[in-house]
Write a protein that holds these residues in place. Sequence first.
Motif, short mmCIF file in Angstrom:
data_model
loop_
_atom_site.label_atom_id
_atom_site.label_comp_id
_atom_site.label_asym_id
_atom_site.label_seq_id
_atom_site.Cartn_x
_atom_site.Cartn_y
_atom_site.Cartn_z
N ASP A 117 0.83 -1.22 0.00
CA ASP A 117 0.00 0.00 0.00
C ASP A 117 0.86 1.26 0.00
O ASP A 117 0.47 2.29 -0.55
N GLN A 118 2.07 1.18 0.57
CA GLN A 118 2.96 2.35 0.55
C GLN A 118 3.47 2.61 -0.87
O GLN A 118 3.70 3.76 -1.25
N ILE A 119 3.66 1.53 -1.61
CA ILE A 119 4.09 1.69 -3.00
C ILE A 119 2.96 2.30 -3.83
O ILE A 119 3.17 3.21 -4.61
N ILE A 120 1.74 1.82 -3.60
CA ILE A 120 0.58 2.38 -4.31
C ILE A 120 0.44 3.87 -3.96
O ILE A 120 0.20 4.71 -4.82
N LYS A 121 0.64 4.20 -2.70
CA LYS A 121 0.51 5.60 -2.29
C LYS A 121 1.50 6.47 -3.06
O LYS A 121 1.15 7.54 -3.57
N GLU A 122 2.75 6.02 -3.14
CA GLU A 122 3.74 6.83 -3.84
C GLU A 122 3.42 6.95 -5.33
O GLU A 122 3.52 8.03 -5.92
N GLN A 123 3.00 5.84 -5.94
CA GLN A 123 2.66 5.86 -7.37
C GLN A 123 1.47 6.79 -7.62
O GLN A 123 1.41 7.50 -8.62
N LEU A 124 0.53 6.77 -6.71
CA LEU A 124 -0.66 7.61 -6.84
C LEU A 124 -0.26 9.10 -6.80
O LEU A 124 -0.67 9.89 -7.65
N ILE A 125 0.60 9.45 -5.87
CA ILE A 125 1.06 10.84 -5.76
C ILE A 125 1.82 11.25 -7.02
O ILE A 125 1.65 12.35 -7.52
N LEU A 126 2.65 10.33 -7.55
CA LEU A 126 3.43 10.64 -8.75
C LEU A 126 2.53 10.86 -9.97
O LEU A 126 2.92 11.55 -10.91
N THR A 127 1.35 10.24 -9.97
CA THR A 127 0.48 10.30 -11.14
C THR A 127 -0.37 11.57 -11.18
O THR A 127 -0.77 12.02 -12.25
N VAL A 128 -0.64 12.13 -10.03
CA VAL A 128 -1.47 13.34 -9.99
C VAL A 128 -0.71 14.50 -10.62
O VAL A 128 0.45 14.73 -10.30
N PRO A 129 -1.35 15.22 -11.57
CA PRO A 129 -0.63 16.32 -12.22
C PRO A 129 -0.23 17.41 -11.23
O PRO A 129 -0.92 17.65 -10.24
N MET A 130 0.91 18.07 -11.50
CA MET A 130 1.35 19.15 -10.63
C MET A 130 0.35 20.29 -10.65
O MET A 130 0.14 20.98 -9.66
N LYS A 131 -0.26 20.51 -11.82
CA LYS A 131 -1.24 21.58 -11.98
C LYS A 131 -2.61 20.92 -12.06
O LYS A 131 -2.89 20.22 -13.04
N THR A 132 -3.43 21.09 -11.05
CA THR A 132 -4.75 20.46 -11.06
C THR A 132 -5.79 21.50 -11.45
O THR A 132 -5.84 22.60 -10.89
N LEU A 133 -6.61 21.17 -12.44
CA LEU A 133 -7.68 22.07 -12.90
C LEU A 133 -8.98 21.30 -12.99
O LEU A 133 -9.02 20.23 -13.60
N CYS A 134 -10.06 21.85 -12.41
CA CYS A 134 -11.35 21.16 -12.45
C CYS A 134 -11.85 21.05 -13.89
O CYS A 134 -12.38 20.02 -14.29
#
Length: 168
Positions: A117-134
């Motif tokens: 689950d810690q690996i999934i957490k890191e991968q999830l954070i890496l996947t989220v774009p730096m610039k988030t727009l709705c």
Amino acid sequence: MKIDLTNIPLEGREADFTLKPDWWKSDLEEDRIVGLESPVSAWIKIYPAGNKIAVEGSFSTRLLLRCDRCLEPYSWDLSKDFRIYLSISPFKGNAEVELLEDDLNLDFIDGKFLHPDQIIKEQLILTVPMKTLCTVECKGLCPICGCNLNTTTCSCSSGDKNFLFSNQ
Ligand SMILES: [Zn+2]
Ligand SMILES: [Zn+2]
């Protein structure tokens, strides 16, 4: 949930698992991610790869992200495949884990166990774009009164349109 890192067979060792939405704990460093809207379905496999251990997996979920412009949360579907290598010598028997590199993320590992689950957490954070727009055309917040211009019309913007520019 953990995977034993000792005596990994050549064909690998794998696990399917689900992480419930309350697994995610928001922290200040990752305030782009408000939380999970659906459970994370994940699959992970470890196998020996030379003098390292390969960790391969995939996961999917729906996240709630915070828009950089209007600060409102919005849903974002995510599914990702990944492969990373851990710099640990594949060991046999009951030998202790030998860490070969200092930069290894130790959150993953606890004694001779891997926390997927810690690996999934890191991968999830890496996947989220730096610039988030709705939405790409998000109008953001009024710089004067702070109202959300996607849902509200304020009097600041209906007045002198040059006001904003003359202020910059
Ligand atoms: Zn927005
Ligand atoms: Zn305004």
